[in-house]
Design a protein around this motif. Structure first.
Motif, PDB file in Angstrom:
ATOM      1  N   GLY A 124       0.821  -1.210   0.000  1.00 18.30           N
ATOM      2  CA  GLY A 124       0.000   0.000   0.000  1.00 18.30           C
ATOM      3  C   GLY A 124       0.853   1.258   0.000  1.00 18.30           C
ATOM      4  O   GLY A 124       0.572   2.215  -0.718  1.00 18.30           O
ATOM      5  N   ASP A 152       2.378   1.596  -3.403  1.00 17.47           N
ATOM      6  CA  ASP A 152       1.351   2.008  -4.359  1.00 17.47           C
ATOM      7  C   ASP A 152       1.078   3.507  -4.268  1.00 17.47           C
ATOM      8  O   ASP A 152       1.051   4.212  -5.281  1.00 17.47           O
ATOM      9  CB  ASP A 152       0.076   1.212  -4.101  1.00 17.47           C
ATOM     10  CG  ASP A 152      -0.891   1.269  -5.254  1.00 17.47           C
ATOM     11  OD1 ASP A 152      -0.454   1.502  -6.393  1.00 17.47           O
ATOM     12  OD2 ASP A 152      -2.096   1.086  -5.018  1.00 17.47           O
ATOM     13  N   ILE A 153       0.896   4.013  -3.081  1.00 16.70           N
ATOM     14  CA  ILE A 153       0.638   5.450  -2.890  1.00 16.70           C
ATOM     15  C   ILE A 153       1.872   6.269  -3.270  1.00 16.70           C
ATOM     16  O   ILE A 153       1.761   7.302  -3.931  1.00 16.70           O
ATOM     17  CB  ILE A 153       0.204   5.727  -1.438  1.00 16.70           C
ATOM     18  CG1 ILE A 153      -1.177   5.134  -1.195  1.00 16.70           C
ATOM     19  CG2 ILE A 153       0.185   7.222  -1.140  1.00 16.70           C
ATOM     20  CD1 ILE A 153      -1.621   5.166   0.246  1.00 16.70           C
ATOM     21  N   SER A 158       2.178   6.522  -6.979  1.00 14.18           N
ATOM     22  CA  SER A 158       1.171   7.438  -7.533  1.00 14.18           C
ATOM     23  C   SER A 158       1.656   8.885  -7.448  1.00 14.18           C
ATOM     24  O   SER A 158       1.476   9.669  -8.383  1.00 14.18           O
ATOM     25  CB  SER A 158      -0.155   7.289  -6.798  1.00 14.18           C
ATOM     26  OG  SER A 158      -0.713   6.033  -7.039  1.00 14.18           O
ATOM     27  N   PHE A 159       2.283   9.259  -6.335  1.00 15.69           N
ATOM     28  CA  PHE A 159       2.837  10.609  -6.209  1.00 15.69           C
ATOM     29  C   PHE A 159       3.990  10.817  -7.188  1.00 15.69           C
ATOM     30  O   PHE A 159       4.116  11.881  -7.803  1.00 15.69           O
ATOM     31  CB  PHE A 159       3.295  10.885  -4.779  1.00 15.69           C
ATOM     32  CG  PHE A 159       2.186  11.240  -3.848  1.00 15.69           C
ATOM     33  CD1 PHE A 159       1.559  12.472  -3.922  1.00 15.69           C
ATOM     34  CD2 PHE A 159       1.750  10.349  -2.897  1.00 15.69           C
ATOM     35  CE1 PHE A 159       0.521  12.809  -3.071  1.00 15.69           C
ATOM     36  CE2 PHE A 159       0.708  10.658  -2.033  1.00 15.69           C
ATOM     37  CZ  PHE A 159       0.094  11.892  -2.133  1.00 15.69           C
ATOM     38  N   TRP A 176     -10.589   1.758  -6.566  1.00 19.03           N
ATOM     39  CA  TRP A 176     -10.288   3.180  -6.689  1.00 19.03           C
ATOM     40  C   TRP A 176      -9.589   3.475  -8.012  1.00 19.03           C
ATOM     41  O   TRP A 176      -8.969   2.626  -8.624  1.00 19.03           O
ATOM     42  CB  TRP A 176      -9.446   3.657  -5.503  1.00 19.03           C
ATOM     43  CG  TRP A 176      -8.251   2.798  -5.253  1.00 19.03           C
ATOM     44  CD1 TRP A 176      -7.025   2.885  -5.841  1.00 19.03           C
ATOM     45  CD2 TRP A 176      -8.175   1.696  -4.351  1.00 19.03           C
ATOM     46  NE1 TRP A 176      -6.204   1.918  -5.368  1.00 19.03           N
ATOM     47  CE2 TRP A 176      -6.869   1.178  -4.451  1.00 19.03           C
ATOM     48  CE3 TRP A 176      -9.058   1.104  -3.475  1.00 19.03           C
ATOM     49  CZ2 TRP A 176      -6.444   0.087  -3.708  1.00 19.03           C
ATOM     50  CZ3 TRP A 176      -8.631   0.023  -2.740  1.00 19.03           C
ATOM     51  CH2 TRP A 176      -7.338  -0.474  -2.855  1.00 19.03           C
ATOM     52  N   ARG A 222      -6.886   5.174 -10.578  1.00 18.82           N
ATOM     53  CA  ARG A 222      -5.459   5.503 -10.623  1.00 18.82           C
ATOM     54  C   ARG A 222      -5.195   6.593 -11.665  1.00 18.82           C
ATOM     55  O   ARG A 222      -4.083   6.773 -12.108  1.00 18.82           O
ATOM     56  CB  ARG A 222      -4.645   4.270 -10.992  1.00 18.82           C
ATOM     57  CG  ARG A 222      -4.724   3.114 -10.062  1.00 18.82           C
ATOM     58  CD  ARG A 222      -3.857   3.382  -8.864  1.00 18.82           C
ATOM     59  NE  ARG A 222      -3.418   2.219  -8.141  1.00 18.82           N
ATOM     60  CZ  ARG A 222      -4.146   1.428  -7.392  1.00 18.82           C
ATOM     61  NH1 ARG A 222      -5.411   1.636  -7.323  1.00 18.82           N
ATOM     62  NH2 ARG A 222      -3.634   0.434  -6.720  1.00 18.82           N
TER      63      ARG A 222
END
Length: 178
Positions: free
Chosen positions: A41, A44-45, A48-49, A150, A152
């Motif tokens: 997790g 993954d976050i 994304s940033f 969610w 992406r």
């Protein structure tokens, strides 16, 4: 002498009952699985940033290259074509492979009118002549490390403005020392 009876020490070992050890591996597996999901997790976050920053960089480059392609000596139709072609070429050259392209990138050439009262500064950009600015809007989708419902989808926008070239000449006087 009388033989003495020596009692033999009996060693008894106590083992827990077989049913008391059941389920101990399940607890360790649950802890390990929760740690792995937590790490994925965070990755993954974090990615994304990173993808958002990379997409913003690509939009900035495309806007700058599009506005640099504008030649003020050309007619408006040629300015528009040069601007859009340079922006598209920049996007194609710099698009990172891990990001899936979302919608078709929007490369708009136009002009910028500064307004201090505008809350949204992107509203200062207007499509159409005189062509001296470019706006690029790109959208992509970040890769999935953990499946989920969610979105992406990542979006970035950049606006670049080019001022008309100006030339100045300064003549000064100087006293000559003889």
């Amino acid at each position: 002498m009388k033989a003495q009876h020596c009692p033999i020490a009996q060693v008894t070992r106590s083992f827990p009952a077989p049913n008391t050890q059941r389920g101990s591996v399940v607890i360790q597996f649950a802890i390990l699985l929760s740690v792995i999901v937590l790490i994925l997790g965070v990755v993954d976050i974090g990615y994304s940033f990173y993808a958002k920053r990379d997409l913003q960089r690509i939009a900035d480059l495309a806007a700058i290259e599009a506005v640099q392609a504008i030649r003020f000596s050309k007619p408006d139709k040629e300015k528009l074509a040069l601007c859009e072609a340079a922006g598209k070429q920049s996007l194609d050259a710099n698009w990172p492979p891990p990001l899936n392209r979302g919608t078709t990138p929007e490369i708009t050439c136009g002009h910028w009118i500064w307004d201090d009262k505008a809350v949204d500064k992107s509203a200062n950009f207007h499509a159409g002549p005189p062509y001296e600015a470019a706006r690029v809007v790109v959208q992509g989708e970040s890769p999935h490390f953990i499946p989920g419902p969610w979105s992406r989808t990542i979006q970035a926008m950049a606006i670049a403005k080019r001022d008309k070239p100006s030339a100045s000449c300064q003549l000064g006087s100087q006293l000559l020392n003889l």
